[in-house]
Enzyme design. Structure first.
Site, mmCIF file in Angstrom:
data_model
loop_
_atom_site.group_PDB
_atom_site.id
_atom_site.type_symbol
_atom_site.label_atom_id
_atom_site.label_comp_id
_atom_site.label_asym_id
_atom_site.label_seq_id
_atom_site.Cartn_x
_atom_site.Cartn_y
_atom_site.Cartn_z
ATOM 1 N N LYS A 1 0.830 -1.205 0.000
ATOM 2 C CA LYS A 1 0.000 0.000 0.000
ATOM 3 C C LYS A 1 0.872 1.266 0.000
ATOM 4 C CE LYS A 1 -3.844 2.461 0.487
ATOM 5 N NZ LYS A 1 -3.515 3.680 1.176
ATOM 6 N N GLU B 1 0.619 6.826 -6.630
ATOM 7 C CA GLU B 1 -0.493 7.793 -6.649
ATOM 8 C C GLU B 1 0.040 9.225 -6.657
ATOM 9 O OE1 GLU B 1 -3.118 9.004 -3.007
ATOM 10 O OE2 GLU B 1 -3.902 7.128 -3.815
#
Length: 325
Positions: free
Chosen positions: A189, A196
Site C-alpha cells: 500500500k 499515486e
C-alpha cells in the site's frame, strides 16, 4: 462473522456499514459518541469503551483498527492487547509504516494474538465501490478472515479478466490480495500511494501547462484559451491516460474550472516519504515519486493551479480538506 471496528471516520464508518450490509455483526467504538450512535442506528452494536468491546466480542475476538498512523494506532493497539485474549486477531487497516507492523506482530504473537495489516484503498467512495485491500499476516489467519475481505472488496464486477491470466490467486480479481507476512500489506500500500503521488503530479502539471497557454507572456498567435473541463472530459473517454484520478479531476473542473475553492497547499500523509526511504534502502531510482513529494513541499510555500488540482483530487477520493475558505 462478528468484528469490532475502532475508528468510525471517513473510511472506518464506511467499512462498518459495508460489513453490516453484507450481514456481518459489528461492534463499534469511536471517541466521538455521535459517530457511534449513527452506526448503532444503522444496526451496529455500540461499545462504550475498548474494554466493553472486548467483553462483548468474547474469545477469539477480531478487532479492526481504522485510525491515523502513528500514536493513535500505536496506543490503541497497545490498549487492545491488554483486553484481547489468546486467539484474538488485531487488524490495522490504516496507513501504518510497515516496519511498525513487523514489530507489533512479534510482540502480539508472544501473547497468542495474531496481527494482520491491511493496506486499504477506496477512500470515501469505498462504501459503494468497495475497498481494494493489500494484506499482510499469517496465511491461515488471513484465510479465516476472508468473509470480511470478500464483503469489503469490490468483487469481480464487470472488469474483464486480464488476457493471459489463466491461473493464480483468484482473490486478487475480487479486489484483495495476501501480500505476505506481517508488514507486507502496508508495504504494498505504501508503494501504491507513492505511485499515486506521481500520477497526480503528472495530471497537475499537464493541466497547469494547458491553462498557461493563454498567458500574455506568450506571442499572441501562440496563445490558446483551452477549456480544461472539456479536456478532462474527452480524455476520460477512450484515452490511454483515463483513470479514476482523471474522473475526479473532471468533476472538480466541471464545478469550477479555476478551482478557486482550493488553497493549493498540498499535504502529504507519510506514505510518499516512506516509499522513497524504501527506494533508497534498495538502491532503486525513484525519480517521479521523489519529484512529486518535493512538489508537495514546495506547494506550501507558493502554490500553482496544478497544486489546486492536486488538492481537488485529494478531496475527491479521500475527503482531505485543503480549501481556501
Amino acid at each position: 462473522m462478528r468484528i469490532g471496528i475502532i475508528g468510525l471516520g471517513r473510511m472506518g464508518g464506511s467499512i462498518a456499514r459495508r460489513l453490516l450490509r453484507a450481514g456481518h455483526e459489528t461492534v463499534v467504538w469511536d471517541r466521538d459518541p455521535a459517530a457511534v450512535a449513527s452506526l448503532a442506528a444503522d444496526g451496529a452494536t455500540a461499545a462504550g469503551s475498548l474494554a466493553d468491546m472486548a467483553a462483548q466480542l468474547g474469545s477469539n475476538a477480531v478487532f479492526w483498527v481504522m485510525l491515523p498512523a502513528g500514536d493513535p494506532t500505536e496506543s490503541t493497539i497497545g490498549e487492545l492487547a491488554g483486553f484481547a485474549g489468546s486467539g484474538a486477531v488485531i487488524i490495522d487497516g490504516g496507513n501504518s509504516f510497515y516496519k511498525d507492523d513487523i514489530r507489533r506482530a512479534k510482540v502480539l504473537a508472544e501473547r497468542g494474538i495474531d496481527y494482520v495489516d491491511v493496506g486499504t484503498s477506496g477512500g470515501v467512495w469505498g462504501l459503494e465501490r468497495g475497498f481494494c485491500m493489500m494484506i499482510g499476516g499469517r496465511e491461515q489467519v488471513v484465510r479465516g478472515l476472508e468473509p470480511i475481505f470478500d464483503a469489503l472488496a469490490p468483487g469481480i464486477g464487470d472488469i474483464p479478466r486480464t488476457e493471459g491470466r489463466d491461473s493464480g490467486d483468484d482473490r486478487v480479481e475480487r479486489g484483495y490480495m495476501h501480500a505476505g507476512p506481517a508488514g507486507a500489506g502496508h508495504f504494498v500500500k505504501m508503494i501504491h500511494n507513492g505511485i499515486e503521488y506521481g500520477l497526480m503530479q503528472a495530471y497537475a502539471e499537464g493541466f497547469d501547462i494547458l491553462k498557461g497557454k493563454a498567458a500574455e507572456t506568450l506571442p499572441e498567435e501562440e496563445r490558446f484559451t483551452i477549456d480544461l473541463a472539456d479536456v478532462a472530459e474527452v480524455w476520460r473517454r477512450g484515452s490511454v491516460i483515463s483513470s479514476w484520478l482523471l474522473d475526479l479531476s473532471a468533476a472538480a473542473l466541471a464545478r469550477d474550472e479555476n478551482l478557486d475553492a482550493f488553497s493549493g497547499s498540498v499535504a502529504d500523509s507519510g506514505e510518499g516519504r516512506w516509499a522513497i526511504d524504501a527506494a533508497m534502502e534498495e538502491a532503486v531510482p525513484a525519480y517521479v515519486m521523489s519529484a512529486a513529494l518535493y512538489a508537495r513541499y514546495r506547494s506550501r510555500v507558493g502554490s500553482t493551479f496544478g497544486d489546486k488540482l492536486l488538492s481537488a483530487m485529494r478531496f475527491g477520493f479521500g475527503g482531505h480538506v485543503e480549501t481556501s475558505r
